[in-house]
Design an enzyme around this catalytic site. Structure first.
Site, mmCIF file in Angstrom:
data_model
loop_
_atom_site.group_PDB
_atom_site.id
_atom_site.type_symbol
_atom_site.label_atom_id
_atom_site.label_comp_id
_atom_site.label_asym_id
_atom_site.label_seq_id
_atom_site.Cartn_x
_atom_site.Cartn_y
_atom_site.Cartn_z
ATOM 1 N N TYR A 142 29.472 12.097 52.627
ATOM 2 C CA TYR A 142 28.485 13.075 52.164
ATOM 3 C C TYR A 142 28.732 14.465 52.752
ATOM 4 O O TYR A 142 28.313 15.462 52.177
ATOM 5 C CB TYR A 142 27.070 12.627 52.558
ATOM 6 C CG TYR A 142 26.406 11.712 51.556
ATOM 7 C CD1 TYR A 142 26.973 10.481 51.240
ATOM 8 C CD2 TYR A 142 25.202 12.066 50.947
ATOM 9 C CE1 TYR A 142 26.367 9.631 50.332
ATOM 10 C CE2 TYR A 142 24.587 11.215 50.033
ATOM 11 C CZ TYR A 142 25.169 10.005 49.734
ATOM 12 O OH TYR A 142 24.555 9.167 48.837
ATOM 13 N N LYS A 192 34.654 -1.047 55.152
ATOM 14 C CA LYS A 192 35.829 -1.521 54.420
ATOM 15 C C LYS A 192 37.039 -1.363 55.334
ATOM 16 O O LYS A 192 37.942 -0.567 55.060
ATOM 17 C CB LYS A 192 35.998 -0.728 53.123
ATOM 18 C CG LYS A 192 35.019 -1.114 52.028
ATOM 19 C CD LYS A 192 35.394 -2.416 51.302
ATOM 20 C CE LYS A 192 36.598 -2.228 50.417
ATOM 21 N NZ LYS A 192 37.023 -3.521 49.791
ATOM 22 N N ASP A 225 31.929 -4.738 50.144
ATOM 23 C CA ASP A 225 31.874 -5.337 48.797
ATOM 24 C C ASP A 225 31.359 -6.776 48.883
ATOM 25 O O ASP A 225 30.517 -7.196 48.085
ATOM 26 C CB ASP A 225 33.243 -5.255 48.091
ATOM 27 C CG ASP A 225 34.395 -5.844 48.904
ATOM 28 O OD1 ASP A 225 34.236 -6.056 50.126
ATOM 29 O OD2 ASP A 225 35.455 -6.104 48.302
ATOM 30 N N ASP A 249 23.784 3.979 50.906
ATOM 31 C CA ASP A 249 23.113 4.473 49.699
ATOM 32 C C ASP A 249 23.130 3.393 48.627
ATOM 33 O O ASP A 249 22.108 3.079 48.007
ATOM 34 C CB ASP A 249 23.845 5.736 49.215
ATOM 35 C CG ASP A 249 23.214 6.322 47.965
ATOM 36 O OD1 ASP A 249 21.973 6.415 47.924
ATOM 37 O OD2 ASP A 249 23.965 6.672 47.029
HETATM 38 C C1 IPM Z 1 18.952 8.457 48.450
HETATM 39 C C2 IPM Z 1 19.334 9.320 47.284
HETATM 40 C C3 IPM Z 1 20.038 10.563 47.797
HETATM 41 C C4 IPM Z 1 21.319 10.124 48.462
HETATM 42 C C5 IPM Z 1 20.301 11.647 46.745
HETATM 43 C C6 IPM Z 1 19.047 12.071 46.031
HETATM 44 C C7 IPM Z 1 20.989 12.836 47.345
HETATM 45 O O1 IPM Z 1 20.102 8.594 46.375
HETATM 46 O O2 IPM Z 1 18.236 8.939 49.332
HETATM 47 O O3 IPM Z 1 19.344 7.290 48.464
HETATM 48 O O4 IPM Z 1 22.345 9.923 47.802
HETATM 49 O O5 IPM Z 1 21.303 9.981 49.682
HETATM 50 MG MG MG Z 2 20.269 6.507 46.851
#
Ligand code: IPM
Ligand code: MG
Length: 368
Positions: A142, A192, A225, A249
């Site tokens: 990210y 992974k 996975d 996520d």
């Molecule tokens: C989450 C969401 C966020 C992320 C988005 C909205 C940026 O999907 O909090 O899980 O990817 O972290």
């Molecule tokens: Mg999310």
């Protein structure tokens, strides 16, 4: 002593609708329990972009740094799809997480008895499910550099970088082990390591933290996975799952659905302790802005209300009051009240977002 402060950022889509119901719960605590918060409200995401041209104003960022806890609704929506990447609504949320250094994202997936029939999985696989996903939230792909879309010869290349330092892995591992000690005392770490160097380092550091300081906790490692597969095959084998930002996520959406609906899953994002001893903290439902149902009274406010319950527990040390909220939610579900996302059979009538909030307030009254 002054009241603890709450910064409310309803955001976009169904965010404002579900947050209206949370405010009813906050007001109830003031009126009936003598627990009063200094509440202020501000903009984030598309709503902030519409007013300020940025998804998070610097003043709002400063307020978030000062607040004892931040409650966020949701960000994003189709109206903002074509904006430049740097001002997309999601950037506002990511800035909050990064600048507050909220590295530990707690996403509990609990199956309420009343909803066990409603999961897309068989009832005996999910009944009684209680797992906690601990997602690293301020690093990994990210935020890693280099990132961007670059020219390479006569075509373009999109680049993101998965990057983890030992100290980043160390601190999230500790958070997971600490939580596990208060629950089932079991941690499964997912990465992974079979294809990624960052995964090899992740596994090594988690193991080292375990061996040095948490040998009493049962630790296992799993490729992410396989973890996804195990989550739908036999989710009750897990207690705490610790994983990186991107896998977390994905795996947390999967875990959320085990419980019946994404509309049920709260989260807490915690950082280091502030001067007053409370952790930096933001609480938000895992569901997004749900543009398809925005403004129709269909949204389920429970995830956001349970996020406030997590604030009571993790920021304000009011575990009993958090349990009171969770029990009130359990009661309305046991009474058969359902928002549209929780309806299985044709012919059932859903209640609205507002009616669900009101019902939870009545259940809270009954708890006194
Ligand atoms: C989450 C969401 C966020 C992320 C988005 C909205 C940026 O999907 O909090 O899980 O990817 O972290
Ligand atoms: Mg999310």
């Amino acid at each position: 002593m002054s009241n603890p402060s709450l910064l409310i950022l309803p955001g976009d889509g169904i965010g404002p609708e579900v947050m209206t119901e949370v405010v009813k719960i906050i007001d109830w605590f003031g009126a009936k329990r003598g627990i009063t918060f200094d509440v202020s409200t501000d903009l984030v995401g598309g709503a902030a972009y519409d007013k300020h041209g940025v998804p998070l104003h610097d003043d709002t960022m400063a307020k978030a740094q000062e607040a004892d806890a931040v409650l966020l609704g949701a960000v994003g929506g189709p109206a903002y799809d074509n904006l430049d990447f740097s001002v997309k609504p999601e950037r506002g949320l990511l800035r909050l997480r990064k600048e507050m250094d909220l590295f530990a994202n707690l996403r509990p997936a609990q199956c309420f008895d009343a909803l066990a029939d409603f999961s897309s999985l068989k009832k005996d696989i999910v009944a009684g499910l209680d797992i906690m996903i601990v997602r690293e939230l301020t690093s990994g792909v990210y935020f890693g550099e280099p990132r961007g879309i670059f020219k390479e010869g006569n075509e373009r290349v999109g680049i993101n970088t998965q990057r983890y330092t030992e100290s980043e892995i160390d601190r999230i591992a500790r958070a997971a082990f600490e939580l596990a000690r208060k629950r089932g005392n079991k941690v499964c770490s997912m990465e992974k390591a079979n294809v990624m160097e960052s995964g090899i380092l992740w596994r090594e550091v988690v193991q080292k933290v375990h061996d040095e300081d948490y040998a009493d906790v049962e630790l296992s490692h799993m490729y992410a996975d396989n973890g996804a597969m195990q989550l739908v095959r036999a989710p009750k084998q897990f207690d705490v799952i610790v994983t990186d930002n991107l896998f977390g996520d994905i795996l947390s959406d999967c875990a959320a659905m085990l419980t019946g609906s994404l509309g049920m899953l709260p989260s807490a994002s915690l950082g280091a302790p502030m001067a007053n001893g409370r952790p930096k903290a933001m609480y938000e439902p895992v569901h997004g802005s749900a543009p398809d149902i925005t403004g129709q009274g269909k949204a389920n406010p429970i995830a956001c209300i349970l996020s406030f319950a997590m604030a009571l527990r993790y920021s304000f040390d009011m575990g009993d009051e958090a349990t009171r909220v969770e029990k009130a939610v359990e009661k309305v579900l046991a009474d058969g009240l359902r928002t549209a996302d929780l309806l299985g059979n044709e012919g059932e009538t859903p209640i609205s977002t507002t009616e669900m909030g009101d019902a939870i307030v009545i259940a809270l009254d009954a708890s006194l």
